[in-house]
Design a protein around this motif. Structure first.
Motif, PDB file in Angstrom:
ATOM      1  N   GLN A  40       0.783  -1.231   0.000  1.00  0.00           N
ATOM      2  CA  GLN A  40       0.000   0.000   0.000  1.00  0.00           C
ATOM      3  C   GLN A  40       0.817   1.286   0.000  1.00  0.00           C
ATOM      4  O   GLN A  40       0.297   2.330  -0.366  1.00  0.00           O
ATOM      5  N   SER A  41       2.083   1.230   0.444  1.00  0.00           N
ATOM      6  CA  SER A  41       2.795   2.497   0.609  1.00  0.00           C
ATOM      7  C   SER A  41       4.300   2.314   0.747  1.00  0.00           C
ATOM      8  O   SER A  41       4.799   1.209   0.865  1.00  0.00           O
ATOM      9  N   ALA A  67       2.852   7.277  -5.155  1.00  0.00           N
ATOM     10  CA  ALA A  67       2.725   6.246  -4.113  1.00  0.00           C
ATOM     11  C   ALA A  67       2.462   6.910  -2.764  1.00  0.00           C
ATOM     12  O   ALA A  67       3.083   7.915  -2.444  1.00  0.00           O
ATOM     13  N   PRO A  68       1.546   6.349  -1.986  1.00  0.00           N
ATOM     14  CA  PRO A  68       1.327   6.891  -0.633  1.00  0.00           C
ATOM     15  C   PRO A  68       2.588   6.743   0.211  1.00  0.00           C
ATOM     16  O   PRO A  68       3.295   5.740   0.105  1.00  0.00           O
ATOM     17  N   ILE A  69       2.864   7.733   1.050  1.00  0.00           N
ATOM     18  CA  ILE A  69       4.055   7.710   1.900  1.00  0.00           C
ATOM     19  C   ILE A  69       3.609   7.781   3.361  1.00  0.00           C
ATOM     20  O   ILE A  69       2.852   8.687   3.732  1.00  0.00           O
ATOM     21  N   TRP A  70       4.062   6.840   4.153  1.00  0.00           N
ATOM     22  CA  TRP A  70       3.834   6.884   5.599  1.00  0.00           C
ATOM     23  C   TRP A  70       5.095   7.422   6.238  1.00  0.00           C
ATOM     24  O   TRP A  70       6.162   6.807   6.143  1.00  0.00           O
TER      25      TRP A  70
END
Length: 76
Positions: A40-41, A67-70
């Motif tokens: 997911q990330s 892309a999602p970044i945490w």
């Protein structure tokens, strides 16, 4: 349907690109930033200066695109 950029050679190549870009960046190289790729990330963790945290996020956006970044980085 979201693409899974963490699997196989593509995931390994993405992680290698991110790790090397962050490690050789003149702002980030004094901090230890861990890069983890999930389905997911992209997850960034470590203890960093505010400037290094911002630069690491910028590098991920440039390389991984949307892309999602945490961000799990702790600022000094």
């Amino acid at each position: 349907m979201a693409s899974d950029f963490s699997s196989g050679a593509a995931g390994a190549g993405l992680r290698a690109s991110l790790v090397s870009a962050i490690a050789y960046d003149e702002i980030c190289n004094s901090c230890r930033i861990e890069v983890t790729i999930t389905a997911q990330s992209v997850i960034l963790s470590g203890t960093v200066t505010p400037e290094a945290a911002q630069r690491a996020l910028q590098i991920v956006r440039e390389i991984a695109g949307s892309a999602p970044i945490w961000d799990r980085m702790i600022w000094l």
